[in-house]
Write a protein that holds these residues in place. Structure first.
Motif, PDB file in Angstrom:
ATOM      1  N   THR A   7       0.357  -1.196   0.058  1.00  0.00           N
ATOM      2  CA  THR A   7      -0.087  -0.019  -0.345  1.00  0.00           C
ATOM      3  C   THR A   7       0.927   1.187   0.592  1.00  0.00           C
ATOM      4  O   THR A   7       1.944   0.916  -0.118  1.00  0.00           O
ATOM      5  N   ALA A   8       0.200   2.629  -0.610  1.00  0.00           N
ATOM      6  CA  ALA A   8       0.718   4.179  -0.498  1.00  0.00           C
ATOM      7  C   ALA A   8       1.895   4.092   1.397  1.00  0.00           C
ATOM      8  O   ALA A   8       0.629   3.841   1.917  1.00  0.00           O
ATOM      9  N   TRP A  17       1.640  10.752  -0.489  1.00  0.00           N
ATOM     10  CA  TRP A  17       2.437   9.203  -0.574  1.00  0.00           C
ATOM     11  C   TRP A  17       2.420   8.873  -2.020  1.00  0.00           C
ATOM     12  O   TRP A  17       2.986   9.233  -2.887  1.00  0.00           O
ATOM     13  N   GLN A  18       3.320   7.645  -1.582  1.00  0.00           N
ATOM     14  CA  GLN A  18       4.195   6.657  -2.923  1.00  0.00           C
ATOM     15  C   GLN A  18       3.843   5.661  -2.638  1.00  0.00           C
ATOM     16  O   GLN A  18       4.067   5.067  -1.485  1.00  0.00           O
ATOM     17  N   ILE A  19       3.830   4.653  -3.850  1.00  0.00           N
ATOM     18  CA  ILE A  19       3.706   3.564  -3.696  1.00  0.00           C
ATOM     19  C   ILE A  19       4.412   2.571  -4.834  1.00  0.00           C
ATOM     20  O   ILE A  19       4.172   3.050  -6.075  1.00  0.00           O
ATOM     21  N   ASN A  20       4.923   1.627  -4.859  1.00  0.00           N
ATOM     22  CA  ASN A  20       6.134   0.566  -5.801  1.00  0.00           C
ATOM     23  C   ASN A  20       5.927  -0.336  -6.127  1.00  0.00           C
ATOM     24  O   ASN A  20       5.170  -1.162  -4.980  1.00  0.00           O
ATOM     25  N   TYR A  31       2.517   7.974  -7.100  1.00  0.00           N
ATOM     26  CA  TYR A  31       2.006   9.267  -6.198  1.00  0.00           C
ATOM     27  C   TYR A  31       0.912   9.928  -5.824  1.00  0.00           C
ATOM     28  O   TYR A  31      -0.001  10.517  -7.036  1.00  0.00           O
ATOM     29  N   SER A  32      -0.011  10.929  -5.023  1.00  0.00           N
ATOM     30  CA  SER A  32      -0.496  11.452  -4.844  1.00  0.00           C
ATOM     31  C   SER A  32      -0.095  12.665  -3.463  1.00  0.00           C
ATOM     32  O   SER A  32       0.480  11.721  -1.966  1.00  0.00           O
ATOM     33  N   SER A  33      -1.025  13.926  -3.156  1.00  0.00           N
ATOM     34  CA  SER A  33      -0.281  14.870  -2.737  1.00  0.00           C
ATOM     35  C   SER A  33      -1.541  14.962  -2.210  1.00  0.00           C
ATOM     36  O   SER A  33      -1.647  16.365  -1.595  1.00  0.00           O
ATOM     37  N   GLU A  42      -5.934   7.625  -3.264  1.00  0.00           N
ATOM     38  CA  GLU A  42      -5.488   7.875  -5.234  1.00  0.00           C
ATOM     39  C   GLU A  42      -4.590   7.195  -5.264  1.00  0.00           C
ATOM     40  O   GLU A  42      -4.407   6.549  -6.601  1.00  0.00           O
ATOM     41  N   ALA A  43      -3.325   7.729  -4.839  1.00  0.00           N
ATOM     42  CA  ALA A  43      -2.254   6.272  -5.157  1.00  0.00           C
ATOM     43  C   ALA A  43      -2.535   5.204  -5.510  1.00  0.00           C
ATOM     44  O   ALA A  43      -2.092   4.648  -6.337  1.00  0.00           O
ATOM     45  N   ASN A  44      -2.616   4.481  -4.796  1.00  0.00           N
ATOM     46  CA  ASN A  44      -3.074   3.468  -4.619  1.00  0.00           C
ATOM     47  C   ASN A  44      -4.671   3.144  -6.107  1.00  0.00           C
ATOM     48  O   ASN A  44      -3.308   1.759  -6.717  1.00  0.00           O
ATOM     49  N   ALA A  45      -5.229   4.073  -6.214  1.00  0.00           N
ATOM     50  CA  ALA A  45      -5.520   3.820  -7.077  1.00  0.00           C
ATOM     51  C   ALA A  45      -5.287   3.637  -8.431  1.00  0.00           C
ATOM     52  O   ALA A  45      -4.933   2.698  -9.546  1.00  0.00           O
ATOM     53  N   LYS A  46      -4.584   4.168  -8.608  1.00  0.00           N
ATOM     54  CA  LYS A  46      -2.962   4.733  -9.796  1.00  0.00           C
ATOM     55  C   LYS A  46      -2.669   3.025 -10.193  1.00  0.00           C
ATOM     56  O   LYS A  46      -2.440   2.666 -11.430  1.00  0.00           O
ATOM     57  N   ALA A  47      -1.654   3.013  -8.853  1.00  0.00           N
ATOM     58  CA  ALA A  47      -1.050   1.510  -8.950  1.00  0.00           C
ATOM     59  C   ALA A  47      -1.829   0.347  -9.599  1.00  0.00           C
ATOM     60  O   ALA A  47      -1.706  -0.406 -10.275  1.00  0.00           O
TER      61      ALA A  47
END
Length: 372
Positions: A7-8, A17-20, A31-33, A42-47
């Motif tokens: 998870t981010a 927020w960052q998730i790899n 990422y999401s600010s 939001e970052a998780n959804a992008k991933a």
């Protein structure tokens, strides 16, 4: 379908927020600010979207993808639109981003390009154009499954300068409406485009719209703007979706229209049979120089119109110049055009008449003679 196992997390250094995540041996970060758990989701959804979209890391460079996009634009756009895509790509996007893999492009890369444009002194509008073309290209890339990237944290730098617009001043307008001659080869002669200059400043038409205006487009004192002729002689529907519009002519504009049709009747059906855009611009600027007026361009006659009518409610001005976000030009609002737009035309007429009559009398004494 890929599956995320992490998870981010919040990155204190960059306040985001960052998730790899990894797919097919290829690793990406999202990422999401946005603050709080909203940003994490939001970052998780992008991933998740990247893991599920079926895009594989081909290693395609942005330059190659942009060349494909440019070719498609050439086949489907007008020459003017294509040249804009081509120019922004050659000057900005490819030199700054072309070597990046399309799947590795990120907000930092894009922001550096926009910041560079600011540092080089480019105007805010130019930077907005660069950003706009890039976003259209990335939308094409997403549609063609080349990337899922969307610029989320990119912004136009606050230091980007606004390019000032030059407009005719009140004494210039007095000269325009009192003098119909200019110097050609050392002799003062009547300018055959005088009514075009005046009509444009009285209506706010773009130069291309003026070139495309046909006699049949004017019915009962209402102008129906339906086309534009660009610098390549191509007929289009105009600059944007709001360009097709209609408005009631003011009395001053009606007068110039009548004089044009009387003095220069056209067999082509166009109200103003103008030369090439370059020749028209040169003739206008020769007229300005001959009569001691502020040097402007034909497009800045439109800016002058907006400057004169700026005291009117914005809701009345936007439809006139084709900036309205929603307008049924020929549909259910036809009755409004015959009522409210007539009232707007009267207001515009009063504004121009007041401006032309309120100037000091000694301005008239300094103005060149009319047609000899």
């Amino acid at each position: 379908m890929g599956k995320r196992t992490n998870t981010a997390t919040w990155n204190e250094k960059y306040n985001r927020w960052q998730i790899n995540v990894q797919k097919d041996g290829y690793r990406r970060s999202f990422y999401s600010s946005a603050p709080g758990r909203t940003g994490q989701r939001e970052a998780n959804a992008k991933a998740d979207a990247w893991l599920d979209d079926g895009i594989s890391p081909t290693g395609e460079r942005l330059e190659a993808a942009y060349n494909q996009y440019r070719q498609e634009c050439k086949e489907n756009m007008s020459t003017t639109e294509y040249n804009h895509v081509d120019s922004v790509g050659r000057v900005w996007i490819i030199p700054n981003l072309g070597k990046r893999k399309i799947t590795e492009l990120n907000d930092g890369d894009v922001q550096k390009m926009l910041d560079k444009a600011v540092a080089m002194g480019r105007s805010k509008k130019t930077i907005q154009d660069i950003n706009g073309i890039l976003n259209k290209f990335l939308k094409w890339c997403r549609r063609n499954k080349k990337t899922t990237y969307r610029p989320d944290d990119v912004h136009i730098p606050a230091s980007a300068r606004l390019k000032g617009k030059t407009v005719l001043q009140p004494d210039d307008l007095c000269t325009l409406f009192s003098t119909d001659t200019a110097l050609y080869k050392g002799k003062r002669q009547k300018d055959e485009y005088i009514h075009a200059y005046r009509f444009q400043v009285l209506t706010g038409l773009r130069p291309g719209e003026l070139r495309g205006l046909r006699v049949k487009d004017i019915q009962g004192g209402v102008v129906y703007v339906q086309r534009s002729v660009n610098v390549y002689g191509e007929t289009t529907q105009g600059k944007n979706e709001n360009a097709v519009r209609s408005f009631v002519l003011s009395d001053l504009a009606r007068c110039e229209l009548a004089l044009q049709l009387q003095e220069y009747p056209s067999e082509s059906g166009y109200v103003f049979p103008l030369p090439s855009p370059t020749a028209y611009r040169e003739r206008w600027q020769k007229y300005c120089a001959s009569n001691g007026m502020t040097k402007t361009t034909p497009y800045e006659l439109r800016h002058t119109f907006v400057s004169v009518v700026k005291t009117l409610p914005v809701g009345e001005v936007k439809p006139l110049v084709g900036h309205s976000e929603s307008m049924d030009t020929f549909g259910i609002y036809r009755h409004a055009l015959q009522g409210e737009d007539t009232e707007t035309a009267e207001k515009i007429n009063r504004l121009f008449r007041k401006l032309l009559t309120d100037q000091p009398k000694d301005k008239d004494a300094q103005a060149p003679n009319k047609t000899e």
